[in-house]
Design a protein around this motif. Structure first.
Motif: not given
Length: 289
Positions: A93, A153, A156-157, A164, A218, A236, A238-239, A241
């Motif tokens: 991260d 994880d 996922s970016e 999604n 989150d 997070d 850009n991930k 959540t």
């Protein structure tokens, strides 16, 4: 709730006493002394964190009246493995802080941080070598799930919107969070004298608890102050959540509460002996850090 708070503080005290009893540098040569410094730094970083995973081990052990000496070893093992995941998580991260202090790679550099993480993982695995064969068949896949979740994880970016989905989100969190919760519970509920149905109940509880816990994480990443969390917020964005998938923090909290209830339903077979696990599930979705 008072009983739960007393138990939680006692579990934290117990595991920290065991962790401080480790000879972090007495048995190492100069070649790895810097690595051991980094390991010890991370294990006791800040106030040591919530120590929720060892608490799960102790709570499960109370249901089955397990040998406390072996439970201590499992609780230490799970916390060392957890610390390993924190180091890798901060590297992935690009987080400079953890619990209000420098993250491992920020303080010691990437090379030492990776070495520290590797050795924490190795030491953390040692107590679990004692698991009966039947329990090892549960433990090994969970460790594989842990690493798959961490990889997903990270990837996922780069996912587009078609990825999604709730299935993909739960795939990530079942690895990143649920797997270690399940291992912690397995440590407290290990042994040939415990039925497969009882073990499965713990595994199911850990799965849903991990999802609920991560959903709350989150949410806190969106609404809490970085000073309260001890790490940067909105890390997070850009991930994938729960708030992003469910539209906002309020809807994400509804889902977190639902998952916590699923966890509680999983352990109804234990009756009042699982009251600590029930309260822990409730705590996981109401905590503020």
């Amino acid at each position: 709730m008072a009983e739960f708070k007393t138990f939680f503080l006692s579990a934290k005290k117990n595991v920290e006493e065991q962790l401080r009893a480790i000879s972090w540098k007495n048995d190492c040569d100069l070649s790895i002394e810097h690595t051991r410094d980094a390991m010890e730094y991370m294990v006791f970083l800040g106030d040591g964190g919530k120590r929720i995973r060892p608490a799960l081990t102790y709570a499960a052990a109370e249901i089955f009246e397990q040998d406390i000496n072996q439970v201590h070893k499992y609780s230490v093992g799970i916390e060392l493995i957890h610390t390993y995941t924190l180091i890798l998580d901060d590297i992935q991260d690009k987080s400079a802080f953890r619990r209000g202090e420098e993250s491992c790679h920020s303080k010691y550099g990437f090379d030492t941080a990776i070495l520290a993480a590797n050795q924490l993982f190795e030491l953390g695995l040692l107590p679990f070598h004692r698991l009966p064969e039947r329990d090892l068949s549960l433990f090994c896949p969970l460790m594989q799930t842990l690493h798959r979740g961490q990889a997903a994880d990270l990837n996922s970016e780069k996912w587009d919107d078609s990825f999604n989905t709730i299935e993909n989100l739960q795939y990530i969190h079942s690895g990143k969070t649920s797997a270690l919760f399940q291992v912690a519970l397995l440590g407290g509920g290990s042994g040939e004298h415990i039925s497969s149905k009882d073990k499965q109940a713990l595994i199911d509880y850990g799965y849903f608890l991990g999802l609920a816990f991560q959903a709350r994480d989150d949410i806190l990443d969106c609404v809490a102050e970085s000073e309260d969390l001890g790490k940067p917020t909105n890390a997070d964005e850009n991930k994938l959540t729960y708030p992003k998938l469910f539209g906002d923090e309020k809807n994400a909290q509804v889902e977190a509460d639902r998952l916590a209830m699923k966890a509680i339903e999983s352990i109804k077979r234990f009756g009042s002996s699982a009251s600590l696990l029930t309260e822990l599930a409730e705590f996981s979705v109401t905590r503020n850090k």
